[in-house]
Structures are given as C-alpha cells and as structure tokens.
Design a protein around this motif. Structure first.
Motif, PDB file in Angstrom:
ATOM      1  N   MET A   2       0.831  -1.207   0.000  1.00 32.04           N
ATOM      2  CA  MET A   2       0.000   0.000   0.000  1.00 32.04           C
ATOM      3  C   MET A   2       0.863   1.254   0.000  1.00 32.04           C
ATOM      4  SD  MET A   2      -2.696   1.259   2.939  1.00 32.04           S
ATOM      5  CE  MET A   2      -3.348   2.938   2.932  1.00 32.04           C
ATOM      6  N   ASP A   3       0.438   2.239  -0.736  1.00 30.90           N
ATOM      7  CA  ASP A   3       1.067   3.553  -0.656  1.00 30.90           C
ATOM      8  C   ASP A   3       0.562   4.238   0.610  1.00 30.90           C
ATOM      9  OD1 ASP A   3       2.068   6.086  -0.924  1.00 30.90           O
ATOM     10  OD2 ASP A   3       1.472   6.331  -3.020  1.00 30.90           O
ATOM     11  N   LEU A   4       1.407   4.314   1.622  1.00 31.78           N
ATOM     12  CA  LEU A   4       1.035   4.907   2.907  1.00 31.78           C
ATOM     13  C   LEU A   4       1.170   6.423   2.896  1.00 31.78           C
ATOM     14  CD1 LEU A   4       3.011   2.396   5.169  1.00 31.78           C
ATOM     15  CD2 LEU A   4       0.557   2.308   4.640  1.00 31.78           C
ATOM     16  N   GLU A   5       1.535   6.998   1.745  1.00 33.51           N
ATOM     17  CA  GLU A   5       1.856   8.420   1.636  1.00 33.51           C
ATOM     18  C   GLU A   5       2.918   8.773   2.673  1.00 33.51           C
ATOM     19  OE1 GLU A   5      -1.020  11.073   0.106  1.00 33.51           O
ATOM     20  OE2 GLU A   5      -2.639   9.628   0.313  1.00 33.51           O
ATOM     21  N   ALA A   6       2.711   9.782   3.509  1.00 36.02           N
ATOM     22  CA  ALA A   6       3.716  10.122   4.523  1.00 36.02           C
ATOM     23  C   ALA A   6       3.332   9.591   5.893  1.00 36.02           C
ATOM     24  CB  ALA A   6       3.912  11.640   4.577  1.00 36.02           C
ATOM     25  N   GLY A   7       2.319   8.708   5.935  1.00 33.27           N
ATOM     26  CA  GLY A   7       1.941   8.085   7.194  1.00 33.27           C
ATOM     27  C   GLY A   7       0.786   8.730   7.916  1.00 33.27           C
ATOM     28  N   TYR A   8       0.163   9.728   7.291  1.00 31.63           N
ATOM     29  CA  TYR A   8      -1.023  10.366   7.883  1.00 31.63           C
ATOM     30  C   TYR A   8      -0.773  10.831   9.325  1.00 31.63           C
ATOM     31  CZ  TYR A   8      -4.276   9.219   4.073  1.00 31.63           C
ATOM     32  OH  TYR A   8      -4.933   9.150   2.859  1.00 31.63           O
ATOM     33  N   GLY A   9       0.405  11.368   9.572  1.00 30.65           N
ATOM     34  CA  GLY A   9       0.688  11.937  10.880  1.00 30.65           C
ATOM     35  C   GLY A   9       1.169  10.945  11.914  1.00 30.65           C
ATOM     36  N   ASP A  10       1.011   9.661  11.666  1.00 30.02           N
ATOM     37  CA  ASP A  10       1.470   8.622  12.593  1.00 30.02           C
ATOM     38  C   ASP A  10       1.772   7.383  11.763  1.00 30.02           C
ATOM     39  OD1 ASP A  10       1.849   6.622  14.488  1.00 30.02           O
ATOM     40  OD2 ASP A  10       0.343   7.429  15.860  1.00 30.02           O
ATOM     41  N   ALA A  11       3.004   7.316  11.268  1.00 29.19           N
ATOM     42  CA  ALA A  11       3.363   6.254  10.323  1.00 29.19           C
ATOM     43  C   ALA A  11       3.184   4.875  10.922  1.00 29.19           C
ATOM     44  CB  ALA A  11       4.802   6.448   9.844  1.00 29.19           C
ATOM     45  N   GLY A  12       3.539   4.700  12.180  1.00 27.49           N
ATOM     46  CA  GLY A  12       3.408   3.395  12.806  1.00 27.49           C
ATOM     47  C   GLY A  12       1.971   2.954  12.926  1.00 27.49           C
ATOM     48  N   GLU A  13       1.100   3.844  13.351  1.00 25.09           N
ATOM     49  CA  GLU A  13      -0.313   3.512  13.506  1.00 25.09           C
ATOM     50  C   GLU A  13      -0.962   3.254  12.147  1.00 25.09           C
ATOM     51  OE1 GLU A  13      -4.167   2.900  15.117  1.00 25.09           O
ATOM     52  OE2 GLU A  13      -2.125   2.640  15.849  1.00 25.09           O
TER      53      GLU A  13
END
Length: 260
Positions: free
Chosen positions: A85-96
C-alpha cells in the motif's frame, strides 16, 4: 489465500530476487483483478494518487484514511497476491497507519520522507517496521526519499544523488529492505545511486516517455519498478480516446476485451 506472514515473506523474496519486480499500480478492485490476472504479475501495489482520484480527492493525504484503507481492504480481499500500500507520509502517525494497513491484509508499503529532518524520517521508518514486527510479519517497507521530486529545476544533480544516497542509506540501516527514489530517470544518476546504496536496494517509478525499460533497469541493479498514477492515466487516456472516437461518429475499439 495464504496467511499474512507468508504473503509478507513472498513479497520480500520478490524484492531480493535477481529479476526486477515490476508492479503496475492499481487503484480499485477491478484494476487489481485485471492486473493480478496478467501473466507475469507476482504482487500488487496500490497508488495513493489513483485511489484519491477515484473518490474525487487530490493526492497528498487529502482522502480520509478510513476511506483509503477501505479501498485497500477491498483490493486485498479480491486478489490472491501480496499487496503493498502507498502509505503516503503516514497520515501523521506512520506506525499507527502501518498497523491499520496490516489489519486489512497489507504486507508492504511506501512511506514518503517529504524531505523532513533525517532523524524524523528515520523514526517514521522504524515505527512502520516495528508495526510489522508487532504483527509478526516482515513488512516490506519501500522507504521513499523525495530528494529528486522536491528539488528545484536548477538543483545540482550531483548533490541530489548524494542526498538520495545519504537518506536512503539511513533508511536501509534502520531496517528498510529497499529505497524508493521517484524522479530518478537518467541512466548515469541511477548508476550512481545503485553504487551508493548497493545492487538490489533501489526502486523506481516508470515515467512515460522518460524512463528506461524495466529490463535495462534490472541490468543496472534496480530491485523494483512501479508505475504510480501512470497506469490509471493509461486507462483514462484509452477511455477518453474511445469517447472522442464514438462521439465523433465512430465506434469503440475493435480489440476491446471483456476484462470485467
């Protein structure tokens, strides 16, 4: 469908195999099914731009994460291949975000550094990999550096290569198996980045009219080639061309196949 850990291991093995891994990116269920049913395709990767466009959003984490994940969940459920999946930049919380992606069946992903301070970018890489370990899988992180795509037109190319290698090396040392450098298309620059990172560590995007063929990238030591938003643009170009033809009094293309 195989279990999550097995799919993750399969995807990792594809990145370390001698042959370059080619991933035509998908954006919805039918595109995923068509690509998955194509001879030679061994895994799938989603495109954040394509999924966002499908729902009328601009790329760049403008599509709500819940909606983004729901489409990815549908794609995973529709195919019997590993999905990244393209997670982009992690939506502010990459781990979550990675944890939630794994919950819907994803076993790999891209993560943009957006040229943030390197310590912050490395921490995000580590958080994604930790989410994979917590889930009991070898999450295949395609750690992306935006050194080229965020550079100005007059940027020193040698400095861009050096910065991509510096950041990519840090991501590899943090545990990412491969590094994604979009915007890298020139042969000599690819050779320099491969030399800096090592063979089998670089992944690229194929840009229409600009990129080298996948077979040549394999010879240069590139691990993976994906297509980002361009496969969707190929489909939309065919759609617009067909619409223009029939509106002008013609017919739909004779070679149209029943793929859905």
């Amino acid at each position: 469908m195989t279990d999550l850990a097995t799919r993750a291991r399969t995807l990792l093995d594809l990145h370390t195999a001698p042959d370059v891994l080619v991933l035509p990116n998908v954006w919805d269920v039918v595109s995923a099914q068509v690509v998955a049913g194509t001879d030679g395709v061994r895994a799938l990767a989603t495109a954040s731009h394509g999924i966002a466009s499908t729902f009328g959003y601009e790329d760049g984490e403008n599509i709500p994460l819940d909606l983004h994940l729901d489409m990815v969940r549908r794609i995973v459920a529709a195919v019997d291949l590993p999905v990244s999946m393209d997670l982009e930049a992690g939506y502010g919380d990459a781990g979550e975000t990675a944890r939630r992606a794994i919950e819907v069946g994803v076993v790999g992903g891209n993560l943009e550094d957006q040229m943030k301070p390197l310590d912050d970018a490395v921490a995000a890489v580590e958080a994604v990999l930790r989410a994979g370990r917590d889930a009991g899988i070898d999450f295949v992180l395609n750690a992306r550096t935006d050194a080229f795509v965020r550079a100005g037109a007059d940027a020193d190319r040698d400095q861009l290569v050096a910065e991509a290698v510096r950041r990519g090396t840090a991501f590899l040392e943090a545990g990412a198996p491969v590094v994604f450098v979009p915007g890298l298309v020139a042969r000599e620059e690819i050779e320099a980045v491969v030399e800096g990172l090592g063979r089998g560590k670089l992944t690229l995007i194929s840009v229409p009219g600009a990129s080298l063929p996948a077979r040549e990238l394999q010879e240069l030591g590139v691990s993976r080639v994906s297509t980002g938003p361009f496969t969707q643009r190929v489909a939309l170009t065919a759609l617009q061309d067909a619409a223009l033809e029939i509106v002008a009094g013609g017919t739909l293309p004779a070679g149209t196949r029943a793929l859905n």
